[in-house]
Write an enzyme that holds these catalytic residues in place. Structure first.
Site, short mmCIF file in Angstrom:
data_model
loop_
_atom_site.label_atom_id
_atom_site.label_comp_id
_atom_site.label_asym_id
_atom_site.label_seq_id
_atom_site.Cartn_x
_atom_site.Cartn_y
_atom_site.Cartn_z
CG ASP A 16 16.45 -8.99 -40.48
OD1 ASP A 16 17.09 -9.58 -41.39
OD2 ASP A 16 15.38 -8.38 -40.68
CG ASP A 40 14.69 -5.85 -46.72
OD1 ASP A 40 14.23 -4.73 -46.41
OD2 ASP A 40 14.51 -6.37 -47.83
#
Length: 250
Positions: free
Chosen positions: A10, A12
């Site tokens: 991922d 953020d």
């Protein structure tokens, strides 16, 4: 701790916070690059192209190429190619989505599907057109279900809220591509030619990242550097939970 042959990340909360890189993640990813261990990035952001995402990562000191980036826009294109290859589309979104769907015909005359990605210039007219097309039989496809997203100015409405307006108006259940669904992870695995049995998904948010990995049937590493810090309320646990990537050996 299991040794993995490939990694998906991922962004953020896992690799950076806004414009601030997470140092432990930068070091870890560059160790992977130096060790020739395959890795890629999975993001629900539909507004940026893979090239733009890679450029941003490069600016933070991360070794990344556009082909290593799976955005929800690219995953949506993959879904359409596999399931509706000759469909015509009405698209709500920004540059990243229009670029990903450039191979499909766009129309405002009885489209086969309405595709909605985040549009920060959304209007009542655009939503009304989308609702009319869906009410007349077009499929409703959401690049991602994010209700709200974090910006430097604070929380703002996400794509899920735009999709919800059309879904509510038409009493239609959308086809959702991005996290926490499996489709975006499966698309990343296919694009990077990874073996899911030896691939792990690294993320900070249980409700999006970790569930996406779980739904895709691959192992997951929860890093406590972002949104989810307490996992005690969740019935299905990630494979591992660590304070940061400094705590994970290669």
């Amino acid at each position: 701790m299991k040794t993995y042959k490939s990694y998906l990340f991922d962004l953020d909360g896992t690799v950076y916070h806004g414009n601030e890189p997470i140092v432990s993640a930068i070091h870890f990813i560059n160790k992977l690059a130096n060790s020739h261990i395959p890795y890629g990035f999975v993001t629900n952001n539909s507004t940026r192209s893979p090239k733009q995402v890679a450029k941003r990562l490069n600016g933070m000191g991360i070794l990344a190429e556009p082909w290593q980036i799976m955005t929800s826009s690219v995953a949506t294109a993959s879904y359409l190619q596999a399931n509706m290859p000759h469909s015509s589309l009405y698209i709500i979104g920004e540059e990243g989505l229009f670029e990903a769907l450039a191979a499909f015909a766009q129309t405002e005359d009885k489209p086969d599907a309405v595709v909605i990605g985040l549009d920060r210039a959304i209007t009542h007219e655009k939503l009304s057109k989308a609702a009319r097309f869906v009410a007349n039989g077009a499929d409703l496809i959401a690049t991602n279900p994010d209700a709200m997203i974090t910006t430097e100015s604070g929380l703002v409405v996400g794509n899920g809220a735009l999709v919800a307006a059309v879904a509510y108006a038409t009493k239609t259940e959308p086809i959702v591509i991005g996290k926490p669904g499996a489709a975006i992870v499966e698309a990343a695995i296919k694009q990077l030619k990874l073996d899911p049995r030896h691939t792990v998904f690294v993320g900070d948010n249980y409700d999006t990242d970790l569930l996406a990995g779980i739904h895709a049937g691959i192992d997951t590493i929860h890093v406590q550097t972002g949104i989810t810090t307490d996992l005690s309320a969740y019935k299905i646990q990630p494979t591992y939970s660590i304070p940061s990537l400094d705590d994970w050996p290669i």
